[in-house]
Write an enzyme that holds these catalytic residues in place. Structure first.
Site, PDB file in Angstrom:
ATOM      1  N   ASP A  87       0.828  -1.206   0.000  1.00 16.83           N
ATOM      2  CA  ASP A  87       0.000   0.000   0.000  1.00 16.83           C
ATOM      3  C   ASP A  87       0.866   1.262   0.000  1.00 16.83           C
ATOM      4  OD1 ASP A  87      -2.305   1.456   0.003  1.00 16.83           O
ATOM      5  OD2 ASP A  87      -2.753   1.168   2.126  1.00 16.83           O
ATOM      6  N   ASN A 141     -10.610  -2.435  -6.368  1.00 17.49           N
ATOM      7  CA  ASN A 141      -9.772  -1.531  -7.188  1.00 17.49           C
ATOM      8  C   ASN A 141     -10.356  -1.262  -8.579  1.00 17.49           C
ATOM      9  OD1 ASN A 141      -6.575  -2.728  -5.891  1.00 17.49           O
ATOM     10  ND2 ASN A 141      -7.793  -0.975  -5.271  1.00 17.49           N
TER      11      ASN A 141
HETATM   12  C1  FPP Z   1      -1.835   0.275  -3.306  1.00 21.86           C
HETATM   13  O1  FPP Z   1      -1.378   1.592  -3.439  1.00 21.86           O
HETATM   14  C2  FPP Z   1      -1.364  -0.550  -4.383  1.00 21.86           C
HETATM   15  C3  FPP Z   1      -2.148  -1.058  -5.375  1.00 21.86           C
HETATM   16  C4  FPP Z   1      -3.595  -0.816  -5.462  1.00 21.86           C
HETATM   17  C5  FPP Z   1      -1.624  -1.894  -6.436  1.00 21.86           C
HETATM   18  C6  FPP Z   1      -0.356  -2.607  -6.127  1.00 21.86           C
HETATM   19  C7  FPP Z   1       0.445  -2.614  -7.361  1.00 21.86           C
HETATM   20  C8  FPP Z   1       1.783  -2.610  -7.427  1.00 21.86           C
HETATM   21  C9  FPP Z   1       2.642  -2.734  -6.248  1.00 21.86           C
HETATM   22  C10 FPP Z   1       2.507  -2.471  -8.728  1.00 21.86           C
HETATM   23  C11 FPP Z   1       2.201  -3.478  -9.741  1.00 21.86           C
HETATM   24  C12 FPP Z   1       2.135  -4.863  -9.222  1.00 21.86           C
HETATM   25  C13 FPP Z   1       2.770  -5.903  -9.780  1.00 21.86           C
HETATM   26  C14 FPP Z   1       2.599  -7.248  -9.231  1.00 21.86           C
HETATM   27  C15 FPP Z   1       3.657  -5.728 -10.912  1.00 21.86           C
HETATM   28  P1  FPP Z   1      -2.465   2.726  -3.535  1.00 21.86           P
HETATM   29  O2  FPP Z   1      -2.606   3.111  -4.950  1.00 21.86           O
HETATM   30  O3  FPP Z   1      -3.734   2.286  -2.876  1.00 21.86           O
HETATM   31  O4  FPP Z   1      -1.782   3.857  -2.705  1.00 21.86           O
HETATM   32  P2  FPP Z   1      -2.542   4.987  -1.875  1.00 21.86           P
HETATM   33  O5  FPP Z   1      -3.321   4.285  -0.801  1.00 21.86           O
HETATM   34  O6  FPP Z   1      -1.412   5.798  -1.337  1.00 21.86           O
HETATM   35  O7  FPP Z   1      -3.403   5.738  -2.839  1.00 21.86           O
END
Ligand code: FPP
Length: 246
Positions: free
Chosen positions: A18, A66
């Site tokens: 996250d 998501n």
């Molecule tokens: C949460 O950060 C992360 C995600 C929703 C997606 C996770 C994806 C990755 C780590 C990159 C791609 C994955 C792979 C396996 C290649 P957020 O966007 O919710 O962050 P925030 O809470 O700060 O908005």
């Protein structure tokens, strides 16, 4: 920080990755850049897990919730995922990693599914670490899907209601065949489970860090593992019972 004990590594490490968005926003960058940097952290963590001898690594890469993000962000995440699997397949084969996916694959675009299928096929015979990506995954949906499959079995006369116990139920979950996680790490300071592995986390040790996912370093990962190794896991027993057994 003391050295990590190889004999006390979590067998199964699960991670809620996250803070990509906040990492980017703090730097006045587009959220998508945060996901790109997050994908680099994924590579580091997979490499480390192999080096440390962790047998199962499960990463929450895309939740069923998501899908309601802006279309461009969803598209960017799907693109990153395709790129990641294409680039990392060679490494998975070289490092004997078995790739695995949990979640509702039917929701994913067909070209993503094709790439996943290819990686699943090509790594199926590998006997090293099992790398599971949770994609379009929601814990409640997974439990509801399992209940529905069990109901169909009962209706078909292939299963009796009195045969349903924890083990039978778990065998209908997406994670069938995987041990429950020993340690869950969540980055970015949020202290929630967010619908991840609801059934499987019953006795899992939880570790929260304020670090945003793109900023996670080898040292901060080791710190989480060190914290885990210093804990006493009692599974409902008393401390004296645990000391007696060891
Ligand atoms: C949460 O950060 C992360 C995600 C929703 C997606 C996770 C994806 C990755 C780590 C990159 C791609 C994955 C792979 C396996 C290649 P957020 O966007 O919710 O962050 P925030 O809470 O700060 O908005």
């Amino acid at each position: 920080m003391p050295d990590l004990e190889p004999g006390k590594m979590p067998c199964h490490l699960a991670i809620i990755m996250d803070g990509n968005g906040r990492w980017a926003q703090q730097r006045m960058l587009n959220r998508i850049i945060g996901h790109q940097r997050g994908a680099e952290t994924v590579q580091m963590v997979v490499d480390q897990a192999v080096i440390l001898g962790i047998k199962y690594l499960t990463l929450f890469a895309f939740s069923s919730e998501n899908w309601s993000r802006p279309r461009r962000e969803v598209q960017a995440l799907m693109l990153l995922l395709k790129k990641y699997i294409r680039n990392e397949l060679k490494k998975m084969l070289k490092k004997n990693i078995r790739f695995n996916v949990i979640g509702n694959r039917a929701d994913l675009p067909s070209e993503v599914n094709q790439i996943l299928e290819d990686a699943l096929d090509k790594t199926a015979g590998n006997s090293g670490m099992v790398l599971t990506l949770a994609l379009s995954y929601g814990g409640r949906q997974e439990i509801a899907r399992a209940a529905s499959k069990i109901a169909q079995k009962v209706q078909a006369g292939e299963l009796l209601p009195e045969q349903i116990n924890e083990d039978i139920f778990a065998s209908y979950l997406d994670t069938s065949g995987l041990p429950d996680p020993d340690l869950l790490i969540r980055t970015s300071g949020e202290m929630r489970i967010s619908n991840f592995l609801l059934w499987q986390l019953a006795y899992t040790e939880l570790y929260f860090t304020d670090i945003n996912w793109p900023d996670l370093t080898i040292n901060s990962l080791h710190e989480a593992l060190w914290d885990y190794q210093a804990r006493e896991r009692r599974f409902g027993k008393t401390s004296a019972q645990i000391i007696q057994r060891s």
